[in-house]
Enzyme design. Structure first.
Site, short mmCIF file in Angstrom:
data_model
loop_
_atom_site.label_atom_id
_atom_site.label_comp_id
_atom_site.label_asym_id
_atom_site.label_seq_id
_atom_site.Cartn_x
_atom_site.Cartn_y
_atom_site.Cartn_z
N GLU A 105 0.84 -1.20 0.00
CA GLU A 105 0.00 0.00 0.00
C GLU A 105 0.87 1.25 0.00
OE1 GLU A 105 -3.40 -0.34 2.81
OE2 GLU A 105 -3.01 1.76 3.26
N ASP A 107 0.25 5.28 0.65
CA ASP A 107 -0.83 6.11 1.21
C ASP A 107 -0.57 7.60 1.20
OD1 ASP A 107 -2.11 3.84 2.10
OD2 ASP A 107 -1.39 4.02 4.16
N GLU A 109 -2.90 10.55 3.15
CA GLU A 109 -4.11 10.82 3.92
C GLU A 109 -4.08 12.28 4.34
OE1 GLU A 109 -5.96 7.19 6.38
OE2 GLU A 109 -4.02 7.84 7.10
N THR A 123 1.72 10.33 5.08
CA THR A 123 2.08 9.34 4.05
C THR A 123 2.60 8.07 4.71
OG1 THR A 123 4.38 10.08 3.83
CG2 THR A 123 2.75 11.17 2.44
N ARG A 274 10.45 5.83 19.39
CA ARG A 274 9.54 4.78 18.93
C ARG A 274 10.28 3.48 18.61
NH1 ARG A 274 6.15 5.69 13.42
NH2 ARG A 274 5.23 3.63 13.24
#
Ligand SMILES: *[C@@H]1O[C@H](CO)[C@@H](O)[C@H](O)[C@H]1NC(C)=O
Length: 285
Positions: A105, A107, A109, A123, A274
């Site tokens: 995918e 993306d 958005e 993205t 993260r």
């Protein structure tokens, strides 16, 4: 409709000469022919003889459409005019996706905002079902005033995200470092407008103002160059062209740096918190 007008050719602006050979099949879309409404029935409308499509969101539901064709590589994009005014809580998703749990995918958005506050362009790239590769940007224009072009260049070697033909993100094929790359699953183009006020705007702090509904976004000028996946194969010429990496010329590299320096607001590749065990392998220089 002409299938390869000069305005389509100017899409190549920031790419090296080697890219120009990629204009092999240029298809300017008609929404009746090339797309189907997927959900939200009456809130999705095809207008102007197929030249324009609008999606709306109201208290009942949002809406969405997808391409009839699947694509494997090419330069694919369309123009979008986002929900104007107070669009907080709304998300306009526009993405390229294969099917199934190991889907690939690519993306875009668009996360809405209060009037006068900036949209966020989010993205991501999924390969074989795994994403977590977010980069987010502010735009250098008001995306609700006019139509702007959002496209991808996708081949076996890299993926370039473009806004008005300005490269904003490059995702390279780093299979040599064990990073899967989307290169064998054909994708459809999808778009939808929906309510995501539990997270979209300032992390969910700003809720959708339903007194402003319906919220409406417009889509037009779909263009796909190359590999429409019909009868299971690309044309040989096209498939060969898509072996090559898309190379940005000096102007393109400058624009990319400009966007990343001035407008990027999140990059997973610099999010050390993260990934305490170390950044993903594609992030290393
Ligand atoms: C909305 O505007 C605020 C304030 O300018 C900003 O911090 C935020 O990134 C904007 N976008 C979203 C989607 O929250």
């Amino acid at each position: 409709m002409s299938s390869c007008s000069s305005s389509k050719l100017s899409l190549m602006l920031f790419l090296s000469m080697s890219m120009s050979s990629l204009i092999l099949v240029a298809v300017s879309g008609n929404f009746y022919h090339d797309f189907e409404i997927m959900w939200g029935g009456p809130r999705a409308r095809i207008l102007d003889g197929g030249q324009l499509l609008t999606l709306s969101l109201d208290r009942v539901s949002g809406s969405g459409f997808r391409s009839k064709n699947e694509y494997l590589f090419g330069r694919i994009g369309m123009q979008i005019k986002l929900v104007p005014g107070n669009s907080a809580g709304t998300v306009t998703a526009y993405y390229f996706s294969s099917q199934g749990p190991t889907r690939d995918e690519i993306d875009f958005e668009f996360l809405g905002n209060l009037s006068g506050q900036p949209y966020v362009l989010h993205t991501n790239v999924y390969s074989q079902g795994k994403g977590d590769r977010e980069q987010q940007f502010y735009l250098w224009f008001d995306p609700t005033r006019n139509f702007h072009t959002y496209s991808i260049i996708w081949n076996r070697r890299n993926i370039i995200f473009l806004v008005d033909n300005i490269p904003i993100r490059v995702f390279n094929n780093l299979e040599s470092r064990g990073v899967p790359f989307p290169k064998s699953q054909p994708m459809r183009i999808y778009s939808s407008l929906w309510n995501a006020d539990e997270w979209a705007t300032r992390g969910g702090l700003v809720k959708t103002d339903w007194t402003k509904a319906p919220f409406t976004a417009g889509f037009r000028n779909f263009v796909a160059n190359c590999c429409a996946w019909s009868s299971g194969s690309c044309s040989t010429k096209c498939a060969t062209a898509m072996q090559r990496r898309a190379v940005l010329d000096a102007a393109g590299r400058n624009r990319l740096r400009w966007v990343q320096k001035k407008f990027m607001i999140y990059n997973y590749c610099t999010d050390f918190k993260r990934f305490p065990q170390g950044l993903p392998p594609e992030c290393k220089r």
